[in-house]
Design an enzyme around this catalytic site. Structure first.
Site, short mmCIF file in Angstrom:
data_model
loop_
_atom_site.label_atom_id
_atom_site.label_comp_id
_atom_site.label_asym_id
_atom_site.label_seq_id
_atom_site.Cartn_x
_atom_site.Cartn_y
_atom_site.Cartn_z
N CYS A 140 9.28 -13.70 19.53
CA CYS A 140 8.58 -12.75 20.21
C CYS A 140 8.66 -13.38 21.87
O CYS A 140 8.46 -12.29 22.64
CB CYS A 140 7.66 -11.98 20.08
N CYS B 198 -3.20 9.04 -0.38
CA CYS B 198 -3.71 10.08 0.29
C CYS B 198 -2.66 10.84 -0.52
O CYS B 198 -3.42 11.75 -1.60
CB CYS B 198 -3.89 10.29 1.16
N CYS C 21 -9.05 18.96 3.85
CA CYS C 21 -9.51 17.75 3.91
C CYS C 21 -10.26 17.72 5.54
O CYS C 21 -11.09 17.82 5.31
CB CYS C 21 -9.48 16.59 2.93
N HIS C 22 -8.98 17.17 5.93
CA HIS C 22 -9.53 16.43 6.91
C HIS C 22 -9.67 17.02 8.13
O HIS C 22 -10.12 17.36 9.05
CB HIS C 22 -8.50 15.42 7.48
N CYS D 50 10.88 -13.71 24.70
CA CYS D 50 10.97 -12.41 25.39
C CYS D 50 9.95 -11.61 26.21
O CYS D 50 9.55 -11.37 27.52
CB CYS D 50 11.66 -11.00 25.15
N HIS D 51 8.76 -11.26 25.07
CA HIS D 51 7.69 -10.73 25.97
C HIS D 51 6.81 -11.32 26.39
O HIS D 51 5.63 -10.66 26.86
CB HIS D 51 7.38 -9.83 24.83
N ARG E 158 -1.71 3.97 4.15
CA ARG E 158 -3.01 4.83 3.75
C ARG E 158 -2.23 6.29 2.81
O ARG E 158 -2.92 7.14 2.17
CB ARG E 158 -3.37 4.55 5.06
N CYS F 111 13.62 -5.06 16.74
CA CYS F 111 13.28 -6.29 17.46
C CYS F 111 13.80 -7.75 16.64
O CYS F 111 14.77 -7.68 17.18
CB CYS F 111 11.77 -6.59 18.22
N CYS G 148 -3.06 18.32 3.71
CA CYS G 148 -3.73 16.86 4.32
C CYS G 148 -4.94 17.63 5.00
O CYS G 148 -6.22 17.39 5.31
CB CYS G 148 -3.29 16.31 5.50
#
Lengths: 261, 106
Positions: free
Chosen positions: A76, A222, A180-181, A79-80, A218, A114, A177
């Site tokens: 990585c 849920c 609840c959120h 290049c970076h 995650r 990449c 979703c």
């Protein structure tokens, strides 16, 4: 007879209005990261790099950043360069639109692109330790920066698609979703506070998992809780949802690698 | 080699109580879980942690299967003299790792 008819006719109407009134966005001033819903001990664990277990993956990611891989024998860093400068702020902008794919890609997918295109190496499996480590290392370089995914003509349809999934009731419990959120954040679900679902610190060390995990893990978690069919890793639905959540969390600071209960 | 995160003050005053924090990457597989194939996953834990200060033991902990992955152990000791604080974790399958940190006491 008339009264019974009225009740049947009016109830769904009232319920319909109620859900319309509830499904409003959280006002900007009230948006809070999940870390503000945790106890002081967990926050202290996150804020100290010598107690935050996510740093174990960041250290692994730092080593992987410099390791040459694949048929191209490139790292990585080849290049970076220094991730501290080249990756600064990158995680705050992901998922980002990729012109070749014609759709947004998340950080994990970007790393794998990449790998296959530049390093000529095999893509890392979702949720593998190696992919989590690299994502955590890249994410760490944006800590403290405000989330700012592109909100333009190219990304808008995908943000809208993510929002549609977020607000759609699904699964055996008939929850979205947003149920609840958006509508019930700050209340308790089985003793645990319901946060606003801002993906501020992914990959996140979840104490319940006893390991680092991605945002897609995650989300699947849920959805299993909602007794809905979780979207498979890497599907467009998952990335749209990630993009919508990041757009919804715009302005909040990146905490990667975060610690959550 | 497992990754570790160690937090020991580089400098301390003689007689000062210092806080030491250690974290090590380890699955702490309890031995009570069943894998996807229905077979028990064999136990794989760290069962002993020892800290020595210039060779003298200052802290020891025995770990059990109920302890979570990546065990985080924090304790305090008195800074007596400059030297080396050494940590050793040992466990199942011949697991053994030693790390050390220098401390300057004035």
């Amino acid at each position: 007879m008339t009264a019974a008819f009225l009740r049947v006719a009016i109830l769904p109407l009232v319920a319909g209005f109620a859900s319309l009134a509830l499904a409003a966005d959280i006002p900007t001033a009230e948006r809070r990261s999940g870390s503000e819903f945790m106890g002081p001990e967990t926050r202290a664990m996150q804020d100290d790099d010598t107690t935050n277990p996510g740093m174990l993956w960041v250290l692994d990611g730092e080593a992987a950043w410099r390791r040459r891989e694949g048929a191209a024998d490139k790292s990585c860093a080849d290049c970076h360069g220094y991730a501290q400068t080249s990756m600064n702020g990158v995680a705050a902008r992901y998922p980002a639109f990729d012109a070749a794919k014609g759709r947004p890609v998340d950080l994990e997918e970007r790393i794998n692109m990449c790998r296959s295109e530049q390093q000529k190496a095999t893509p890392l499996p979702f949720e593998s330790q190696a992919l989590l480590a690299l994502t955590a290392y890249v994410g760490r370089q944006s800590r403290g920066q405000a989330i700012a995914v592109a909100d333009d003509a190219r990304t808008y349809p995908f943000i809208a698609a993510g929002r549609e999934i977020f607000e759609r009731r699904q699964g055996q419990l008939d929850l979205s979703c947003a149920s609840c959120h958006d509508d019930n954040w700050g209340k308790k679900l089985a003793g645990a506070p319901v946060p606003q679902a801002h993906p501020t610190g992914y990959p996140t060390y979840r104490l319940e998992w006893q390991t680092l995990g991605s945002l897609q893990r995650r989300l699947r978690n849920c959805m299993i809780g909602m007794r809905a069919e979780p979207y498979a890793y890497g599907t467009a639905e998952n990335v749209d949802l990630e993009l919508y959540l990041m757009w919804r969390a715009r302005g909040l600071a990146i905490e990667t690698p975060a610690v959550r209960p | 080699m497992a990754r570790t995160l160690l937090n020991v003050p580089a400098k301390a005053a003689r007689g000062e109580i210092i806080e030491i924090k250690t974290l090590i990457a380890h699955p702490m597989e309890s031995g009570y879980r069943v894998g996807l194939n229905g077979a028990m996953i064999p136990r794989d834990i760290i069962d002993l942690f020892v800290c020595t200060y210039n060779g003298a033991e200052v802290f020891r902990a025995t770990l059990s299967p109920a302890i979570a992955a990546n065990p985080f152990i924090t304790f305090s000791t008195v800074a007596t003299e400059s030297g080396t604080i050494e940590f050793r974790w040992t466990g199942d399958n011949g697991f053994s790792q030693t790390e050390s940190v220098l401390i300057a006491v004035e």
